[in-house]
Enzyme design. Structure first.
Site, mmCIF file in Angstrom:
data_model
loop_
_atom_site.group_PDB
_atom_site.id
_atom_site.type_symbol
_atom_site.label_atom_id
_atom_site.label_comp_id
_atom_site.label_asym_id
_atom_site.label_seq_id
_atom_site.Cartn_x
_atom_site.Cartn_y
_atom_site.Cartn_z
ATOM 1 N N CYS A 1 -37.939 11.193 1.510
ATOM 2 C CA CYS A 1 -38.274 12.475 2.150
ATOM 3 C C CYS A 1 -39.598 13.046 1.698
ATOM 4 O O CYS A 1 -40.125 13.953 2.341
ATOM 5 C CB CYS A 1 -37.183 13.497 1.866
ATOM 6 S SG CYS A 1 -35.759 13.184 2.873
HETATM 7 N N1 CO8 Z 1 -17.321 17.134 11.458
HETATM 8 C C1 CO8 Z 1 -16.285 17.878 11.011
HETATM 9 N N2 CO8 Z 1 -15.994 18.029 9.701
HETATM 10 C C2 CO8 Z 1 -16.783 17.400 8.817
HETATM 11 C C3 CO8 Z 1 -17.877 16.606 9.219
HETATM 12 C C4 CO8 Z 1 -18.123 16.469 10.593
HETATM 13 N N3 CO8 Z 1 -19.151 15.737 11.058
HETATM 14 N N4 CO8 Z 1 -18.474 16.117 8.116
HETATM 15 C C5 CO8 Z 1 -17.807 16.585 7.054
HETATM 16 N N5 CO8 Z 1 -16.759 17.353 7.476
HETATM 17 C C6 CO8 Z 1 -15.763 18.037 6.646
HETATM 18 C C7 CO8 Z 1 -15.663 17.403 5.280
HETATM 19 O O1 CO8 Z 1 -14.832 16.275 5.280
HETATM 20 C C8 CO8 Z 1 -15.096 18.527 4.470
HETATM 21 O O2 CO8 Z 1 -13.717 18.644 4.673
HETATM 22 P P1 CO8 Z 1 -12.745 19.083 3.463
HETATM 23 O O3 CO8 Z 1 -13.227 20.452 3.062
HETATM 24 O O4 CO8 Z 1 -11.412 19.052 4.101
HETATM 25 O O5 CO8 Z 1 -12.974 18.072 2.396
HETATM 26 C C9 CO8 Z 1 -15.744 19.760 5.082
HETATM 27 O O6 CO8 Z 1 -16.143 19.374 6.409
HETATM 28 C C10 CO8 Z 1 -16.971 20.193 4.324
HETATM 29 O O7 CO8 Z 1 -17.764 19.016 4.056
HETATM 30 P P2 CO8 Z 1 -19.015 19.028 3.137
HETATM 31 O O8 CO8 Z 1 -18.670 19.687 1.848
HETATM 32 O O9 CO8 Z 1 -19.603 17.643 3.082
HETATM 33 O O10 CO8 Z 1 -19.958 19.974 4.019
HETATM 34 P P3 CO8 Z 1 -21.256 20.714 3.622
HETATM 35 O O11 CO8 Z 1 -21.118 22.123 4.000
HETATM 36 O O12 CO8 Z 1 -21.737 20.381 2.253
HETATM 37 O O13 CO8 Z 1 -22.318 20.064 4.643
HETATM 38 C C11 CO8 Z 1 -24.104 18.470 4.574
HETATM 39 C C12 CO8 Z 1 -22.617 18.683 4.604
HETATM 40 C C13 CO8 Z 1 -24.679 19.027 5.871
HETATM 41 C C14 CO8 Z 1 -24.419 16.991 4.502
HETATM 42 C C15 CO8 Z 1 -24.695 19.231 3.379
HETATM 43 O O14 CO8 Z 1 -24.013 18.940 2.209
HETATM 44 C C16 CO8 Z 1 -26.171 18.932 3.149
HETATM 45 O O15 CO8 Z 1 -27.018 19.000 4.025
HETATM 46 N N6 CO8 Z 1 -26.529 18.649 1.897
HETATM 47 C C17 CO8 Z 1 -27.925 18.395 1.564
HETATM 48 C C18 CO8 Z 1 -28.174 16.989 1.817
HETATM 49 C C19 CO8 Z 1 -29.606 16.647 1.951
HETATM 50 O O16 CO8 Z 1 -30.493 17.433 2.151
HETATM 51 N N7 CO8 Z 1 -29.863 15.415 1.873
HETATM 52 C C20 CO8 Z 1 -31.141 14.927 2.044
HETATM 53 C C21 CO8 Z 1 -30.980 13.648 2.657
HETATM 54 S S1 CO8 Z 1 -32.391 13.142 3.455
HETATM 55 C C22 CO8 Z 1 -33.408 12.333 2.386
HETATM 56 O O17 CO8 Z 1 -33.484 12.562 1.239
HETATM 57 C C23 CO8 Z 1 -34.244 11.254 2.999
HETATM 58 C C24 CO8 Z 1 -33.595 9.956 2.845
HETATM 59 C C25 CO8 Z 1 -34.346 8.947 3.643
HETATM 60 C C26 CO8 Z 1 -34.154 9.053 5.126
HETATM 61 C C27 CO8 Z 1 -32.932 8.413 5.611
HETATM 62 C C28 CO8 Z 1 -32.985 8.128 7.094
HETATM 63 C C29 CO8 Z 1 -31.763 7.480 7.638
#
Ligand code: CO8
Length: 374
Positions: A157
Site C-alpha cells: 500500500c
Molecule cells: N458480510 C457480512 N458480514 C461480514 C462480512 C461480510 N462481507 N465480513 C465479515 N463479516 C462479519 C464478521 O464475520 C464478523 O462477525 P462476528 O461479529 O459474528 O464475528 C462481523 O461481520 C464483524 O467483522 P470484522 O470484525 O472483521 O469487521 P470490521 O468492522 O473490522 O470490518 C474490515 C472489516 C473492513 C476488513 C476492517 O477490519 C478493516 O478495514 N480493517 C483495516 C484493514 C486494512 O486497512 N487493511 C489494509 C489492507 S490493504 C494493504 O495493505 C495492501 C495490500 C496489497 C494489496 C492487495 C491487493 C489484493
C-alpha cells in the site's frame, strides 16, 4: 543551493468495468450456497466450516465501499470461477499493467506540460507486478520513448509514496531531471472473491505523477515537496504468500494463502495509532501542526480508519473537503488511493497552502509527503 523538488502533474486512469456491492454479494452468496450444498455432509460432521453469507449493507458500513472498478469484469461474478478472466498476452504484446501505466502516465505528462524528452527516469511502483523481468518500468519507458532508466518497486500500500520519496531524492541529488512515478494497481487477480471477509475490499486503477525541479516546472498546478517521511514495522497481519518459490516447494498456486488475506481488526487497531504518530512527527519537523494543513490526501483502505485518524489529528471530524474520500467508488486500490484523492482534489488549493499525502498498509509501511502549493 538545495534544489526545490515539485510534483507538477498527476494522471488517473479508471477502468471502464464497475462492480457494485450488490453484484459482488449476489455472486459471492451464490458461490457460498453452492459450496455449502456441495459439501453438506462434511459440514454436518464438522469436517468443514460452512461459508457464511455476505451483505452489501455490512460492506458499506464496515468499509465505506459501495463499488469498485476492475480491469476485466468477466469471470469475477461467475460462481464457477470467482476470479477475473484476463487473456494471456504474447511476449511481443504490451503487458496489461504496462498498458494501464501508460494510460495514467500520458495524463500526468499532459498535466505537467511535459513530453517524453523531459523525463529520464520511470518508476513503476505498486503492490504486485505481473512478472519479475524485464521490469514493467522499462517496457513503459520504451513505449513512451523515454531515454534514461526505469525500475519497478513493490511496497504494497505504500508503493506510491515510497516511489515518490525515491523520485524526490533523485531530483534533489541531480541524478534525474524528470521522474515519472506510475502505480498500475491491478489488484483483482489477487483478491479471494470466495472469502467473505475480503472479497469486497479491492479495486483496480492506475495513477501517475511527474516529479521535477521547481526551476523546470511550468504547469498550472505545482506542489513543492517540503519533505518525505517513511517508516516500516514488520507484521504478518496483511499477507500474500504468492511468489516464485511456490513451484519449488510444491505449494498449490490457487491456495487461499497465495492470495491477499489479513487480520482486518488487528490491522485497524495497530495501524491507526502508527499513522497518527507518524503524521504528527512529520508535521513537527516543520514546526507545523494539523491546523496548518488545508488538505489531507489519506490512504483509502477503510472510511472508519480515515475518520478515526483525522479525528485524532484534528480533535474533531474532518470534512470531506479537508480529507476527501474516494473509497466509495474506487474501493481500496492499494498504493493508488491517496494519489487518486490528490488527483481529484488538489486544484483548488491556493499558493502557500499545505497538504499532506499519506499511505499506510501492509508491511506495515507508512509513507508521507508534505506538499506546498506554488
Ligand atoms: N458480510 C457480512 N458480514 C461480514 C462480512 C461480510 N462481507 N465480513 C465479515 N463479516 C462479519 C464478521 O464475520 C464478523 O462477525 P462476528 O461479529 O459474528 O464475528 C462481523 O461481520 C464483524 O467483522 P470484522 O470484525 O472483521 O469487521 P470490521 O468492522 O473490522 O470490518 C474490515 C472489516 C473492513 C476488513 C476492517 O477490519 C478493516 O478495514 N480493517 C483495516 C484493514 C486494512 O486497512 N487493511 C489494509 C489492507 S490493504 C494493504 O495493505 C495492501 C495490500 C496489497 C494489496 C492487495 C491487493 C489484493
Amino acid at each position: 543551493m538545495t534544489t526545490s523538488v515539485v510534483i507538477s502533474g498527476t494522471g488517473l486512469w479508471t477502468p471502464s468495468h464497475k462492480i457494485t456491492n450488490e453484484e459482488l454479494v449476489e455472486a459471492y452468496n451464490g458461490y457460498a450456497e453452492k459450496f455449502n450444498a456441495d459439501n453438506r455432509t462434511d459440514i454436518e460432521i464438522g469436517e468443514l466450516a460452512a461459508k457464511p453469507l455476505s451483505s452489501a449493507e455490512f460492506i458499506e458500513k464496515a468499509s465505506g465501499i459501495r463499488s469498485r472498478y476492475t480491469y476485466i469484469k468477466d469471470g469475477i461474478l461467475d460462481i464457477t470461477r470467482m476470479r477475473p478472466n484476463i487473456p494471456k498476452r504474447a511476449d511481443d504484446e504490451l503487458s496489461d499493467q504496462a498498458e494501464m501505466a501508460i494510460h495514467a502516465a500520458k495524463k500526468a505528462l499532459t498535466a505537467a506540460n511535459k513530453t517524453a524528452a523531459d523525463i529520464d527516469a520511470v518508476i513503476v511502483s505498486c503492490a504486485y507486478t505481473q512478472r519479475s523481468y524485464p521490469a514493467l518500468a522499462i517496457e513503459v519507458q520504451e513505449a513512451l520513448g523515454i531515454k534514461g532508466f526505469g525500475f519497478d518497486m513493490l511496497v504494497a500500500c505504500s508503493a506510491a509514496t515510497f516511489a515518490l520519496h525515491r523520485a524526490y531524492e533523485m531530483i534533489a541529488a541531480g541524478t534525474a531531471k524528470g521522474v515519472l512515478v506510475i502505480n498500475p494497481e491491478l489488484t483483482s487477480p489477487q483478491v479471494n472473491y470466495g472469502d467473505r471477509d475480503s472479497h469486497f475490499i479491492f479495486g483496480d486503477v492506475a495513477t501517475a505523477l511527474v516529479v521535477e525541479a521547481a526551476e523546470t516546472a511550468d504547469a498550472e498546478h505545482v506542489y513543492e515537496i517540503m519533505s518525505t517521511k517513511a517508516v516500516t514495522s514488520y507484521s504478518n497481519n496483511i499477507r500474500s504468500n504468492f511468489g516464485y518459490v511456490s513451484r519449488a516447494n510444491d505449494s498449490d498456486p490457487f491456495a487461499n494463502d497465495m492470495l491477499f488475506h489479513q487480520e482486518g481488526r488487528k490491522v485497524f487497531k495497530e495501524v491507526c495509532p502508527m499513522a497518527v504518530e507518524h503524521i504528527n512527527e512529520h508535521l513537527q519537523r516543520h514546526s507545523l501542526d494539523s491546523s496548518n494543513v488545508k488538505r489531507w490526501w489519506l490512504h483509502q483502505a477503510n472510511i472508519n480508519m480515515n475518520s478515526l485518524i483525522s479525528k485524532k489529528l484534528l480533535g474533531r471530524e474532518a470534512s470531506l473537503e479537508e480529507a476527501p474520500i474516494v473509497l466509495d467508488t474506487y474501493a481500496n486500490t492499494a498504493s493508488a488511493g491517496s494519489i487518486i484523492a490528490f488527483n481529484l482534489h488538489h486544484q483548488d488549493l491556493v499558493s502557500g497552502e499545505i497538504g499532506l499525502l499519506c499511505s499506510f498498509g501492509a508491511g506495515y509501511s507508512i509513507g508521507s509527503l508534505i506538499l506546498k502549493k506554488h
